[in-house]
Design a protein around this motif. Structure first.
Motif, PDB file in Angstrom:
ATOM      1  N   ALA A   1      38.136  47.155  40.357  1.00 44.00           N
ATOM      2  CA  ALA A   1      37.488  46.737  41.580  1.00 44.00           C
ATOM      3  C   ALA A   1      36.812  45.945  40.650  1.00 44.00           C
ATOM      4  N   SER A   2      35.776  45.062  40.749  1.00 47.68           N
ATOM      5  CA  SER A   2      34.417  44.543  39.902  1.00 47.68           C
ATOM      6  C   SER A   2      33.111  45.326  39.963  1.00 47.68           C
ATOM      7  N   ALA A   3      32.358  44.105  38.995  1.00 47.31           N
ATOM      8  CA  ALA A   3      30.979  45.672  39.062  1.00 47.31           C
ATOM      9  C   ALA A   3      30.359  44.692  40.945  1.00 47.31           C
ATOM     10  N   ALA A   4      30.482  43.466  40.485  1.00 43.59           N
ATOM     11  CA  ALA A   4      29.935  42.780  41.731  1.00 43.59           C
ATOM     12  C   ALA A   4      30.387  43.485  42.982  1.00 43.59           C
ATOM     13  N   ALA A   5      32.021  44.050  42.956  1.00 44.35           N
ATOM     14  CA  ALA A   5      32.458  43.851  44.649  1.00 44.35           C
ATOM     15  C   ALA A   5      31.423  45.423  44.597  1.00 44.35           C
TER      16      ALA A   5
ATOM     17  N   SER B   1      37.575  41.428  44.399  1.00 41.87           N
ATOM     18  CA  SER B   1      36.136  41.193  43.579  1.00 41.87           C
ATOM     19  C   SER B   1      34.642  41.590  44.465  1.00 41.87           C
ATOM     20  N   GLY B   2      34.133  40.668  43.790  1.00 38.80           N
ATOM     21  CA  GLY B   2      32.099  40.324  44.816  1.00 38.80           C
ATOM     22  C   GLY B   2      32.104  39.587  45.323  1.00 38.80           C
ATOM     23  N   ALA B   3      33.012  39.181  46.091  1.00 34.35           N
ATOM     24  CA  ALA B   3      32.763  38.151  47.656  1.00 34.35           C
ATOM     25  C   ALA B   3      32.914  39.207  48.888  1.00 34.35           C
ATOM     26  N   SER B   4      31.593  38.695  49.871  1.00 32.63           N
ATOM     27  CA  SER B   4      31.603  38.905  50.638  1.00 32.63           C
ATOM     28  C   SER B   4      33.006  39.427  51.542  1.00 32.63           C
ATOM     29  N   GLY B   5      33.132  40.766  52.089  1.00 35.59           N
ATOM     30  CA  GLY B   5      34.239  40.805  52.442  1.00 35.59           C
ATOM     31  C   GLY B   5      34.857  41.946  52.008  1.00 35.59           C
TER      32      GLY B   5
ATOM     33  N   CYS C   1      38.556  37.242  47.358  1.00 34.50           N
ATOM     34  CA  CYS C   1      38.550  37.374  45.912  1.00 34.50           C
ATOM     35  C   CYS C   1      37.212  36.208  45.637  1.00 34.50           C
ATOM     36  N   SER C   2      36.629  36.310  45.018  1.00 38.03           N
ATOM     37  CA  SER C   2      35.017  35.398  44.911  1.00 38.03           C
ATOM     38  C   SER C   2      35.410  34.205  44.278  1.00 38.03           C
ATOM     39  N   MET C   3      34.454  33.230  44.122  1.00 38.05           N
ATOM     40  CA  MET C   3      35.361  32.303  43.516  1.00 38.05           C
ATOM     41  C   MET C   3      34.909  31.968  41.777  1.00 38.05           C
ATOM     42  N   ALA C   4      34.177  33.272  41.592  1.00 38.21           N
ATOM     43  CA  ALA C   4      34.110  33.494  40.114  1.00 38.21           C
ATOM     44  C   ALA C   4      35.727  33.944  39.159  1.00 38.21           C
ATOM     45  N   THR C   5      36.129  35.336  40.168  1.00 43.48           N
ATOM     46  CA  THR C   5      37.375  35.353  40.143  1.00 43.48           C
ATOM     47  C   THR C   5      38.810  34.993  39.842  1.00 43.48           C
ATOM     48  N   ALA C   6      38.501  33.592  41.136  1.00 42.40           N
ATOM     49  CA  ALA C   6      39.383  32.637  41.653  1.00 42.40           C
ATOM     50  C   ALA C   6      39.469  31.419  40.061  1.00 42.40           C
TER      51      ALA C   6
ATOM     52  N   LEU D   1      40.533  43.035  35.902  1.00 38.92           N
ATOM     53  CA  LEU D   1      41.571  42.898  37.367  1.00 38.92           C
ATOM     54  C   LEU D   1      41.999  41.456  37.270  1.00 38.92           C
ATOM     55  N   ARG D   2      41.217  40.251  36.268  1.00 41.59           N
ATOM     56  CA  ARG D   2      42.257  39.140  35.348  1.00 41.59           C
ATOM     57  C   ARG D   2      42.771  39.527  35.107  1.00 41.59           C
ATOM     58  N   ARG D   3      42.964  39.866  34.014  1.00 42.91           N
ATOM     59  CA  ARG D   3      43.988  40.521  33.292  1.00 42.91           C
ATOM     60  C   ARG D   3      45.735  40.144  34.225  1.00 42.91           C
TER      61      ARG D   3
ATOM     62  N   PRO E   1      40.548  33.932  48.840  1.00 42.92           N
ATOM     63  CA  PRO E   1      39.387  34.017  48.732  1.00 42.92           C
ATOM     64  C   PRO E   1      37.982  33.350  50.016  1.00 42.92           C
ATOM     65  N   ARG E   2      37.203  33.832  49.479  1.00 43.15           N
ATOM     66  CA  ARG E   2      36.263  33.920  50.636  1.00 43.15           C
ATOM     67  C   ARG E   2      34.855  32.853  50.201  1.00 43.15           C
ATOM     68  N   GLU E   3      34.689  32.111  50.605  1.00 44.58           N
ATOM     69  CA  GLU E   3      33.550  31.296  50.741  1.00 44.58           C
ATOM     70  C   GLU E   3      33.555  30.377  51.698  1.00 44.58           C
ATOM     71  N   THR E   4      32.308  29.625  51.509  1.00 44.45           N
ATOM     72  CA  THR E   4      32.079  28.885  52.865  1.00 44.45           C
ATOM     73  C   THR E   4      30.850  27.981  51.968  1.00 44.45           C
TER      74      THR E   4
HETATM   75  C1  FMN Z   1      26.142  40.618  49.141  1.00 38.10           C
HETATM   76  C2  FMN Z   1      26.874  39.437  48.355  1.00 38.10           C
HETATM   77  C3  FMN Z   1      27.410  38.160  48.842  1.00 38.10           C
HETATM   78  C4  FMN Z   1      28.309  38.096  47.481  1.00 38.10           C
HETATM   79  N1  FMN Z   1      29.805  36.770  48.493  1.00 38.10           N
HETATM   80  C5  FMN Z   1      29.955  36.121  47.917  1.00 38.10           C
HETATM   81  C6  FMN Z   1      30.824  35.689  48.781  1.00 38.10           C
HETATM   82  O1  FMN Z   1      32.036  35.632  48.997  1.00 38.10           O
HETATM   83  N2  FMN Z   1      32.098  34.748  47.526  1.00 38.10           N
HETATM   84  C7  FMN Z   1      31.907  34.422  46.559  1.00 38.10           C
HETATM   85  O2  FMN Z   1      32.632  33.887  45.621  1.00 38.10           O
HETATM   86  N3  FMN Z   1      31.111  34.888  45.482  1.00 38.10           N
HETATM   87  C8  FMN Z   1      30.015  36.179  46.827  1.00 38.10           C
HETATM   88  N4  FMN Z   1      28.839  36.112  45.967  1.00 38.10           N
HETATM   89  C9  FMN Z   1      28.383  35.908  44.604  1.00 38.10           C
HETATM   90  C10 FMN Z   1      29.538  36.641  43.257  1.00 38.10           C
HETATM   91  O3  FMN Z   1      29.151  38.238  43.738  1.00 38.10           O
HETATM   92  C11 FMN Z   1      29.531  36.618  41.913  1.00 38.10           C
HETATM   93  O4  FMN Z   1      29.369  35.506  41.530  1.00 38.10           O
HETATM   94  C12 FMN Z   1      29.800  37.370  40.806  1.00 38.10           C
HETATM   95  O5  FMN Z   1      29.891  36.809  39.786  1.00 38.10           O
HETATM   96  C13 FMN Z   1      31.642  38.063  41.048  1.00 38.10           C
HETATM   97  O6  FMN Z   1      31.743  38.505  40.414  1.00 38.10           O
HETATM   98  P1  FMN Z   1      33.234  39.293  40.279  1.00 38.10           P
HETATM   99  O7  FMN Z   1      34.488  38.111  40.490  1.00 38.10           O
HETATM  100  O8  FMN Z   1      33.560  39.719  39.386  1.00 38.10           O
HETATM  101  O9  FMN Z   1      33.712  40.158  40.886  1.00 38.10           O
HETATM  102  C14 FMN Z   1      28.496  37.496  46.940  1.00 38.10           C
HETATM  103  C15 FMN Z   1      27.247  38.151  45.769  1.00 38.10           C
HETATM  104  C16 FMN Z   1      26.557  39.221  46.931  1.00 38.10           C
HETATM  105  C17 FMN Z   1      25.359  40.154  45.735  1.00 38.10           C
END
Ligand code: FMN
Length: 200
Positions: free
Chosen positions: A38-42, A12-16, A94-99, A111-113, A129-132
């Motif tokens: 992999a999500s679009a954000a990933a 998913s689209g968290a950093s890492g 794992c982004s917070m959105a996906t969590a 991914l979520r399904r 999970p990756r957020e801080t």
């Molecule tokens: C460069 C970049 C880094 C990001 N890092 C994080 C992160 O560490 N944690 C997080 O929860 N979201 C992060 N985001 C935001 C998520 O990508 C965003 O919430 C997205 O909607 C997540 O969608 P997904 O869960 O479907 O991948 C980041 C976005 C970008 C562009």
């Protein structure tokens, strides 16, 4: 009996992004079949953080072992059904959105399904999970996942092992993930804390 079942790696689209790459490559090195979605954000984050395109990584993985990729919109992929056997799933990072989506049962992409299926089938689900910092919504969602039986595995450095590089920390998280999935029965010796007993 489990040995030939694949492991799903959801990116998913968290950093890492590096954690996703290391997880896939470690599983393939162990000859464990891997299915990636992999999500679009990933893919956006991957472009920012990695020196190889996601497409190039997919090609490399396809050439290096039992590997399958499904676009996140492919809701009719086998992993969308509980009838398709998998060993478990790691969502890393794992982004917070996906969590939030998984914790809320919102199975609106593959991914979520697939994660939702692991929970309902009582298969191992590991979220990295990756957020801080974490706000109360993040914490509530992660707690809900833990209560549902998922393993919430933050990619924290093992400070007590004095990691010198990012690779060491990433590799530690990957090995922890393999143990949580049941692929390994214990951490490698050099990643095992032994207290002061081995000291000179
Ligand atoms: C460069 C970049 C880094 C990001 N890092 C994080 C992160 O560490 N944690 C997080 O929860 N979201 C992060 N985001 C935001 C998520 O990508 C965003 O919430 C997205 O909607 C997540 O969608 P997904 O869960 O479907 O991948 C980041 C976005 C970008 C562009």
């Amino acid at each position: 009996m489990h040995s030939t079942l694949p492991v799903i790696v959801g990116i998913s689209g968290a950093s890492g992004s590096v954690m996703a790459r290391a997880t896939v490559e470690r599983l393939l090195a162990l000859d464990v079949p891997v299915i990636v979605t992999a999500s679009a954000a990933a893919r956006l984050v991957w472009r920012d953080e990695m020196d190889e395109s996601f497409g190039a990584a997919l090609e490399r993985w396809t050439d290096s072992g039992p590997f399958t990729y499904h676009p996140v919109g492919e809701l009719n992929a086998p992993i969308a059904s509980g009838t398709f056997g998998v060993r478990g799933m790691a969502v890393t990072p794992c982004s917070m959105a996906t969590a939030a989506a998984i914790a809320g049962g919102m199975a609106d992409n593959l991914l979520r399904r697939a994660a939702d299926v692991c929970l309902k089938e009582k298969r191992p689900l590991i979220v990295v999970p990756r957020e801080t910092p974490l706000n109360a919504v993040h914490l509530d969602n992660l707690a809900a996942l833990a209560r549902l039986g998922a393993t919430v595995l933050p990619p924290h450095p093992p400070f007590y092992l004095k990691p010198a590089t990012l690779e060491e920390t990433v590799s530690f998280t990957v090995e922890r993930t393999l143990v949580a999935l049941g692929i390994s029965d214990r951490m490698p010796d050099h990643m095992t804390y032994r207290g002061p007993y081995d000291a000179d």
